[in-house]
Each structure stands twice: as structure tokens, then as C-alpha cells.
Design an enzyme around this catalytic site. Structure first.
Site, short mmCIF file in Angstrom:
data_model
loop_
_atom_site.label_atom_id
_atom_site.label_comp_id
_atom_site.label_asym_id
_atom_site.label_seq_id
_atom_site.Cartn_x
_atom_site.Cartn_y
_atom_site.Cartn_z
N GLU A 46 0.86 -1.20 0.00
CA GLU A 46 0.00 0.00 0.00
C GLU A 46 0.89 1.24 0.00
O GLU A 46 2.03 1.19 0.48
CB GLU A 46 -0.94 -0.02 1.20
CG GLU A 46 -0.24 -0.11 2.54
CD GLU A 46 -0.44 1.08 3.44
OE1 GLU A 46 -0.99 2.09 2.98
OE2 GLU A 46 -0.01 1.00 4.59
N ASP A 95 -15.00 6.62 14.97
CA ASP A 95 -13.90 6.65 14.01
C ASP A 95 -13.25 5.27 13.94
O ASP A 95 -12.44 4.90 14.79
CB ASP A 95 -12.88 7.72 14.39
CG ASP A 95 -11.82 7.92 13.31
OD1 ASP A 95 -11.77 7.09 12.36
OD2 ASP A 95 -11.06 8.89 13.39
N LYS A 148 -2.00 -0.10 14.29
CA LYS A 148 -1.12 0.94 14.81
C LYS A 148 -1.40 1.22 16.29
O LYS A 148 -2.55 1.24 16.72
CB LYS A 148 -1.26 2.20 13.97
CG LYS A 148 -0.51 2.06 12.64
CD LYS A 148 -0.65 3.27 11.78
CE LYS A 148 -2.03 3.36 11.23
NZ LYS A 148 -2.23 2.79 9.93
N1 PSU Z 1 0.81 1.47 8.31
C1 PSU Z 1 1.84 2.28 8.68
N2 PSU Z 1 1.68 3.63 8.44
C2 PSU Z 1 0.55 4.14 7.83
C3 PSU Z 1 -0.52 3.28 7.45
C4 PSU Z 1 -0.32 1.95 7.73
O1 PSU Z 1 2.85 1.82 9.22
O2 PSU Z 1 0.48 5.36 7.62
C5 PSU Z 1 -1.76 3.83 6.78
C6 PSU Z 1 -2.43 2.72 5.97
O3 PSU Z 1 -2.60 3.21 4.66
C7 PSU Z 1 -3.77 2.50 6.64
C8 PSU Z 1 -4.07 3.89 7.09
O4 PSU Z 1 -4.72 1.98 5.75
O5 PSU Z 1 -2.82 4.30 7.64
C9 PSU Z 1 -5.22 3.93 8.09
O6 PSU Z 1 -5.75 5.20 8.13
P1 PSU Z 1 -7.16 5.50 8.85
O7 PSU Z 1 -6.90 5.25 10.30
O8 PSU Z 1 -7.49 6.94 8.54
O9 PSU Z 1 -8.15 4.55 8.24
MN MN Z 2 -10.84 7.24 10.39
#
Ligand code: PSU
Ligand code: MN
Length: 306
Positions: free
Chosen positions: A21, A133, A154
Site C-alpha cells: 500500500e 472513528d 497501529k
Molecule cells: N501502516 C503504517 N503507516 C501508515 C498506514 C499503515 O505503518 O500510515 C496507513 C495505511 O494506509 C492505513 C491507514 O490503511 O494508515 C489507516 O488510516 P485511517 O486510520 O485513517 O483509516
Molecule cells: Mn478514520
């Protein structure tokens, strides 16, 4: 959609391909460290005998295996973070964008790529029980038969609720050589998951899930960060607390939240969180390639039998 020549050939010849990704590079890591991360992840996949396919959008075209000059352009300038819900819009307005786990796995699955590697998936944000969220990564995992290799969700997230929701959605969650769901910067969250010991075990579970039982859902593999790059839980938690306070004060929400928190952690740790993030992403790419190879082997063998 446009394929790089390398990815096209690999898919036609039924060689192992690992999708990567691109939001981790554009919104998760600072320039020029993100370039390093691309290099490490792609090299790790190649060294294990698979072909890497970074997925991103260039002028509204979905690139499966974006070229380095195009990717460098994305990394240098601001581009959009594209989840599955904004994919059609981004295509229509000919946007430049990086794809999150959700958009990436849905694209990868459509073109026959069965493994994707990243750092950590999105999940339920802390306080998610009132803000709602929750990352689209979870809902996409719930309807996409692909293996996602990550170091858990994360650490900025609510990990127990994330794991609960993964279970509710029927997603198979595995710990690679670990009995607990990894906590991204640290190896153990204390949250129990079934342990698997080899890439072949993972491949077999993928095969049974998708080809035997016809369950069209993701298999999520939690691979702990490399030991020498692990951070202490206390240290990380303190930084996250401050990052969350800052986000609340600045009223940051929606898809800006994750990039804000990661960038806050990078600055407040003097770059340590980025070092760990890159090391675990590289290790996940390596494991992803091994799983992709093992899965193809099972497919070939079962094809012969059938
Ligand atoms: N993994 C990492 N760093 C990131 C992400 C994943 O180590 O920045 C990204 C991925 O693209 C994941 C996104 O899908 O963060 C999730 O964002 P949100 O919480 O807005 O859905
Ligand atoms: Mn979100």
C-alpha cells in the site's frame, strides 16, 4: 488500471506478487525516509523471490506497480489519501493519490494478487466508542480474500476494540511466531491470537478459507517488529498520550488523524518511531513474499490433483 511490465508478466506467469500500500509512504513516513522505506520493502520482496507491486493513483489511473519516477513525484508533493470510499471520486477527478490498506487490498484482489504487506492496519481509534472513528481497513478486510501481513494495528489505536471488531467481522487473525496480537512498535499487546509458525501454515489457512470453505474474507497475519528495533511500551504510551492531547486541542479528526498522530510521534521521539516503522514494514514485506510463494505452491499442487 495500468500494470508495470514486471507485475503484468509475473501475474501472467503465475509468479508470486506482493502488493504494497502507498499511504504508509506518503502519509505515514516523512520525506526522504519514505523513499528508503520503499526501497527496503521492495528489496525484501525481491530477495524472497517475489515481485513487489506498489499501488497508487497517477492522474486518476490506478497503477499496479507504480514506476519509481512516478512514486517519487507522489512522495515529494502533496497527494490525496485514498480509501476505498474515495477511490471512484479520485479516479473521476484524475487525482494523484496514495491508496490505504482498504483501497489497496480491494484493487489487489481484483487483479489476482493474494498477499499485501504494510506496517500496521487501521482500526478502532481510541475514543471510537463515541466518535465512531473506525478505519475502512476493517470493513474491506471483511469482504476481501487476501492475506495482509502487518505488525498488528497501529499503537495509536484502541487495540482491544480493534481485535474485537476483527473477530465480529469474521476475519482470521494469526500471530506469526507470537501468541499475542503485535502492538506495532512493541511485540506483545497481551491480546491472545492463534499462533502460526511457518509461511506454509499461513498459506494452508488461506487455501482452506478461500478455496475449500469459500469464505471471502481476509487472513490477517500479525508479525511482531524486529526485536532490535522494538520500543518500550511505557515510552510509546507516553508519547501517544501527548499526541492524542495535541490532536484533540487542534480538533484533528477523520482521515487526517492517523497521519497527524504518526508525524507527532516521529517528532517527539526524535525519529525513533520512524526507524521502528520502517524496520517492521521491511520485515512484513519479507514475510509477505514467503507467504505468497508458499500459497502459489499449494495452489499449483492442488490444481494438479484436481
Ligand atoms: N501502516 C503504517 N503507516 C501508515 C498506514 C499503515 O505503518 O500510515 C496507513 C495505511 O494506509 C492505513 C491507514 O490503511 O494508515 C489507516 O488510516 P485511517 O486510520 O485513517 O483509516
Ligand atoms: Mn478514520
Amino acid at each position: 488500471m495500468e500494470f508495470s511490465e514486471e507485475v503484468q508478466v509475473a501475474l501472467e506467469k503465475r509468479e508470486p506478487v506482493v502488493a504494497l500500500e502507498s499511504t504508509i509512504f506518503t502519509h505515514g513516513l516523512p520525506y526522504p525516509k519514505n523513499l528508503e522505506a520503499v526501497h527496503f520493502m521492495e528489496s525484501a520482496v525481491r530477495k524472497e523471490g517475489a515481485v513487489p507491486a506498489v499501488i497508487a493513483l497517477v492522474e486518476g489511473k490506478i497503477k499496479v506497480g507504480i514506476s519509481h519516477p512516478e512514486l517519487e513525484e507522489l512522495l515529494r508533493k502533496e497527494c490525496e489519501k485514498v480509501q476505498v470510499s474515495s477511490l471512484a471520486l479520485a479516479v473521476k477527478k484524475k487525482a494523484y493519490g496514495s491508496t490505504t490498506v482498504s483501497a489497496t487490498i480491494e484493487i489487489a484482489n481484483k487483479v489476482g494478487i493474494k498477499v499485501m504487506a504494510t506496517g500496521g492496519i487501521g482500526g478502532v481509534h481510541r475514543g471510537g466508542e463515541s466518535t465512531f472513528d473506525i478505519s475502512q481497513d476493517l470493513t474491506s478486510l471483511a469482504r476481501t480474500p487476501i492475506c495482509v501481513v502487518c505488525s498488528g494495528a497501529k499503537a495509536i489505536l484502541d487495540l482491544p476494540r480493534t481485535l474485537e471488531l476483527l473477530e465480529t467481522l469474521g476475519i482470521t487473525v494469526l500471530g506469526f511466531r507470537t501468541p499475542t496480537f503485535p502492538a506495532f512498535y512493541t511485540s506483545g499487546s497481551g491480546l491472545k491470537v492463534p499462533l502460526v509458525s511457518t509461511p506454509e501454515d499461513v498459506a494452508e489457512i488461506m487455501h482452506i478459507n478461500w478455496e475449500v470453505l469459500k469464505i471471502e474474507k481476509a487472513v490477517l497475519v500479525g508479525n511482531p517488529p524486529p526485536e532490535e528495533k522494538e520500543l518500550s511500551e511505557f515510552y510509546v504510551e507516553e508519547l501517544i498520550r501527548k499526541a492524542l492531547q495535541a490532536a484533540e486541542k487542534l480538533k484533528i479528526s477523520g482521515k487526517e488523524l492517523t497521519p497527524f498522530l504518526l508525524s507527532f510521534l516521529e517528532k517527539s521521539s526524535g525519529g525513533k518511531t520512524v526507524e521502528t516503522n520502517i524496520a517492521l514494514a521491511e520485515s512484513n514485506a519479507r514475510l509477505g513474499a514467503k507467504i505468497a510463494r508458499a500459497f502459489l505452491k499449494i495452489k499449483t499442487e492442488s490444481g494438479k490433483k484436481g
